[in-house]
Scaffold this active site. Structure first.
Site, PDB file in Angstrom:
ATOM      1  CB  THR A 227      48.390  32.247  36.881  1.00  0.00           C
ATOM      2  OG1 THR A 227      48.458  32.978  37.952  1.00  0.00           O
ATOM      3  CG2 THR A 227      48.237  30.913  37.412  1.00  0.00           C
ATOM      4  CD  GLU A 442      27.473  63.402  39.496  1.00  0.00           C
ATOM      5  OE1 GLU A 442      28.496  63.459  38.398  1.00  0.00           O
ATOM      6  OE2 GLU A 442      27.584  63.143  40.623  1.00  0.00           O
TER       7      GLU A 442
HETATM    8  P1  ADP Z   1      47.647  36.775  37.345  1.00  0.00           P
HETATM    9  O1  ADP Z   1      48.290  35.720  37.668  1.00  0.00           O
HETATM   10  O2  ADP Z   1      48.495  37.714  36.845  1.00  0.00           O
HETATM   11  O3  ADP Z   1      47.049  37.497  38.502  1.00  0.00           O
HETATM   12  P2  ADP Z   1      45.881  35.477  35.619  1.00  0.00           P
HETATM   13  O4  ADP Z   1      46.854  34.679  34.746  1.00  0.00           O
HETATM   14  O5  ADP Z   1      45.483  34.469  37.000  1.00  0.00           O
HETATM   15  O6  ADP Z   1      46.287  36.467  36.444  1.00  0.00           O
HETATM   16  O7  ADP Z   1      44.440  35.735  34.980  1.00  0.00           O
HETATM   17  C1  ADP Z   1      43.251  35.519  35.360  1.00  0.00           C
HETATM   18  C2  ADP Z   1      42.505  35.430  34.246  1.00  0.00           C
HETATM   19  O8  ADP Z   1      42.245  36.623  33.486  1.00  0.00           O
HETATM   20  C3  ADP Z   1      42.809  34.412  33.439  1.00  0.00           C
HETATM   21  O9  ADP Z   1      42.389  32.997  33.644  1.00  0.00           O
HETATM   22  C4  ADP Z   1      42.036  34.882  31.992  1.00  0.00           C
HETATM   23  O10 ADP Z   1      40.818  34.453  31.667  1.00  0.00           O
HETATM   24  C5  ADP Z   1      42.256  36.379  32.113  1.00  0.00           C
HETATM   25  N1  ADP Z   1      43.450  36.902  31.537  1.00  0.00           N
HETATM   26  C6  ADP Z   1      44.365  37.554  32.092  1.00  0.00           C
HETATM   27  N2  ADP Z   1      45.493  37.997  31.402  1.00  0.00           N
HETATM   28  C7  ADP Z   1      45.018  37.753  29.961  1.00  0.00           C
HETATM   29  C8  ADP Z   1      45.650  37.557  28.784  1.00  0.00           C
HETATM   30  N3  ADP Z   1      46.794  38.341  28.761  1.00  0.00           N
HETATM   31  N4  ADP Z   1      45.120  37.079  27.684  1.00  0.00           N
HETATM   32  C9  ADP Z   1      43.940  36.354  28.066  1.00  0.00           C
HETATM   33  N5  ADP Z   1      43.305  36.352  29.005  1.00  0.00           N
HETATM   34  C10 ADP Z   1      43.782  36.756  30.349  1.00  0.00           C
HETATM   35 ZN    ZN Z   2      31.714  64.750  42.298  1.00  0.00          ZN
END
Ligand code: ADP
Ligand code: ZN
Length: 624
Positions: A227, A442
């Protein structure tokens, strides 16, 4: 009239009909009974008389006057009789069909009578009054539909918007995300930077005859930044951005999902160049005819519409469709054909360098203490997605606030990592026999893992419960293992069995507990995959199941003989591993007892300390 309008009208008619019937039920709208309501109710109150009695009255001469209504089916008679106290009263009489001599009789008895025909004017009024109201409803509804664009751009869920696309739309998106905010997925980023440059200066590409893809499919697990990427292109290219989730097209009513797709693309093509982002595209694009219980007409229609729309713009005039999914394997092949989603970009979990980059992005606006090493943190977190890492830093900031610190220190970061990996810490147990058993369990894991050459190092052993576990042994995770050897898999099984084996050796068979059930599940899983996926048993190098444990032997299901052999091989592996684990525990019994004593006291022993203790009694292998 296009399908959309017809659909609207049908819905309008349907709703009007419902309202109309409802009102009818409450007698709000009256059909004309042909008995003038006023006359009847004013004079008659509830007096009625049967036709037979009416004839008696007639013969007795008690009837003064008769008014016939409704083609002589009903009559209001003026009668006075001793029964009625000799006062003249209006009485209603239903006249049976076939009583045709009535008029003859009335003449005979010389009764003053009158037949009232249905007045023509009334007929028109009746029909009009019966039709007018629904017409007003329909007109009103149509008006509402026509205008709903203007005041409900974003309320896709409203029932008045059934055929409208629920896409959120930004004319000039300030998503606030730039390419600098994305780390660790450089390949995907490069691809998208190219798309941005196309949207900005299309001539550069068309001049040399290059075609820009219409559809880009981002494939990867959740939280990896799909996204984020889509938002970044919209922002950087400064073009309109439509964002919608595939699940929003999945509707109960046939045709509505398709109508929404049509609407979405209609809007998009009016605003070129632009980006249409469809998250969870697998909700729409699942292979046709593969639904549970045969096909799913609604979804298939929706998918067909999507395919049609993507074919619609032969030369890409600037609508770029970005789809995101983590299940490319279930997508309909037609979606992946050239001219539709012609580019597939894998957005995987970040590797070590990627994690460092992502941590740096999210550490930008947080005050970290000098003792915090993002590199170390990245080492500790293989398998974390970008979202997990962002969450990890956010958690540590929250903890720092809770402890009223000005900067975020190593302690908060470690605690946050422990929480995310293992769950929230609970209160430690009372000193009971159970606690001792858990300590042995453990330490069993930890010793076995330490002694085995192919196993990761112990990071810490703790009796502080976390998540569902009563105690935990953490191993320093190996860096991003995409290739795992057979001996590493076996070492994992042996170490995971180490807990249960220690219970058994120390406390005896009758005392072993249910606490190992999770371990046993893992063990069975690994062993089974060795047999069915990795060809690591005497069945040979065959793929018998896919990564969802679905049978795929020679394109179908394997027979029972193979199923039996799989079971036998799995048992062989696990039994073999159990023997090795038992031997290690028996050989190291003295040091195990010692460390357990210490652990019961300290509750947590860190890796280095643990190894120092063990080294005094046995030679540890140098790990690879
Ligand atoms: P997806 O669409 O792949 O499920 P998102 O793009 O919604 O994931 O990512 C969710 C959040 O995780 C983002 O808003 C960001 O804060 C963080 N994030 C995920 N991937 C990255 C990346 N490659 N670099 C920086 N932040 C990331
Ligand atoms: Zn165990």
């Amino acid at each position: 009239m296009d399908r959309n309008t017809i659909q609207k009208i049908l819905i309008g008619l349907f709703i009007s009909a419902c309202i109309f019937i409802g009102l009818r039920a409450f007698n709000v709208i009256g059909f004309n009974d042909n008995l003038p309501a006023t006359e009847v109710s004013a004079n008659v109150s509830s007096s009625r008389m049967t036709y037979g009695r009416f004839l008696e009255y007639l013969e007795m001469g008690w009837i003064k006057q008769v008014d016939l209504y409704d083609n002589s089916r009903n009559a209001i008679v003026q009668a006075s009789s001793p029964e009625l106290g000799n006062r003249s009263q209006s009485i209603r009489v239903e006249i049976p069909v076939g009583a045709s001599q009535l008029i003859q009789k009335l003449k005979e008895y010389n009764i003053d009578f009158d037949a009232h025909p249905i007045p023509r004017k009334d007929v028109f009024l009746t029909i009009a009054s019966n039709l007018l109201l629904p017409l007003i409803f329909i007109a009103g509804l149509l008006f509402f539909f026509q205008n709903s664009d203007n005041f409900s751009q974003n309320s896709g869920s409203s029932p008045m918007n059934l055929g409208k696309s629920p896409a959120r739309f930004d004319q000039r998106p300030d998503t606030g995300i730039s390419f600098d905010d994305i780390a660790g997925i450089d390949e995907a980023k490069a691809e998208f930077e190219e798309i941005v440059s196309f949207l900005k200066e299309p001539e550069r590409y068309t001049l040399v005859g290059a075609k820009i893809p219409k559809g880009v499919l981002l494939v990867g697990p959740p939280g990896t930044g799909k996204t984020l990427l889509a938002k970044a292109i919209a922002n950087e290219a400064n073009v309109p951005f439509y964002s919608v989730a595939g699940s929003e097209f999945v509707e109960m009513f046939i045709g509505i999902g398709a109508a929404r797709i049509r609407d979405l693309f209609k809007k998009a093509s009016e605003n070129t160049p632009c980006i249409v982002f469809i998250d969870e595209i697998d909700a729409v694009g699942r292979e046709r005819g593969a639904g549970i219980g045969g096909g799913n007409d609604e979804r298939e229609q929706t998918l067909n519409q999507l395919l049609t729309e993507m074919d619609g713009f032969k030369e890409n005039k600037g609508v770029i469709v970005v789809g995101a999914t983590n299940r490319v394997d279930i997508l309909d092949a037609a979606l992946l054909r050239p001219g539709r989603f012609d580019r597939q970009i894998t957005v995987g979990l970040p590797d070590r360098l990627g994690r460092i980059g992502i941590l740096k992005v999210h550490a930008r606006n947080k005050p970290f203490d000098e003792n915090v090493s993002l590199v170390q943190l990245a080492n500790r977190t293989p398998g974390f997605s970008g979202a997990d890492l962002a969450n990890l830093l956010n958690e540590s900031a929250i903890l720092a606030t809770r402890y009223k610190k000005k900067t975020i220190t190593k302690n908060e970061v470690n605690e946050a990592a422990d929480r995310i990996i293992g769950g929230i810490a609970g209160a430690t147990m009372e000193d009971t026999k159970n606690k001792k058993l858990i300590a042995y369990h453990e330490v069993g894991h930890a010793i076995v893992g330490s002694v085995l050459e192919n196993h990761d190092d112990v990071e810490k052993v703790t009796l502080i419960p976390r998540g569902g576990a009563k105690g935990l042994t953490w191993f320093a995770p190996e860096e991003d293992q995409t290739l795992v050897s057979r001996s590493q898999l076996l070492a994992r099984i042996i170490t995971t069995l180490g807990g249960r084996v220690a219970e058994k050796v120390v406390f005896g068979d009758p005392e072993i507990t249910t606490g190992a059930s999770n371990d046993l599940q893992q063990v069975t899983n690994i062993a089974r995959q060795m047999v069915t996926r990795y060809g690591m048993s005497s069945i040979g190098p065959l793929a018998l199941e896919d990564n969802n444990n679905e049978q795929m032997f020679l394109g179908g299901e394997y027979n029972e003989a193979i199923a039996d052999r799989i079971d036998v091989e799995v048992c062989k592996i696990v039994n073999h591993c159990e023997q090795i684990a038992t031997k290690i525990v028996l050989d190291n019994r003295v040091i195990i007892d010692l460390i357990v004593e210490k652990l019961l006291d300290a509750e947590t022993i860190h890796g280095d300390e643990f190894r120092d203790l063990v080294k005094e009694y046995t030679i540890l292998p140098t790990k690879k």
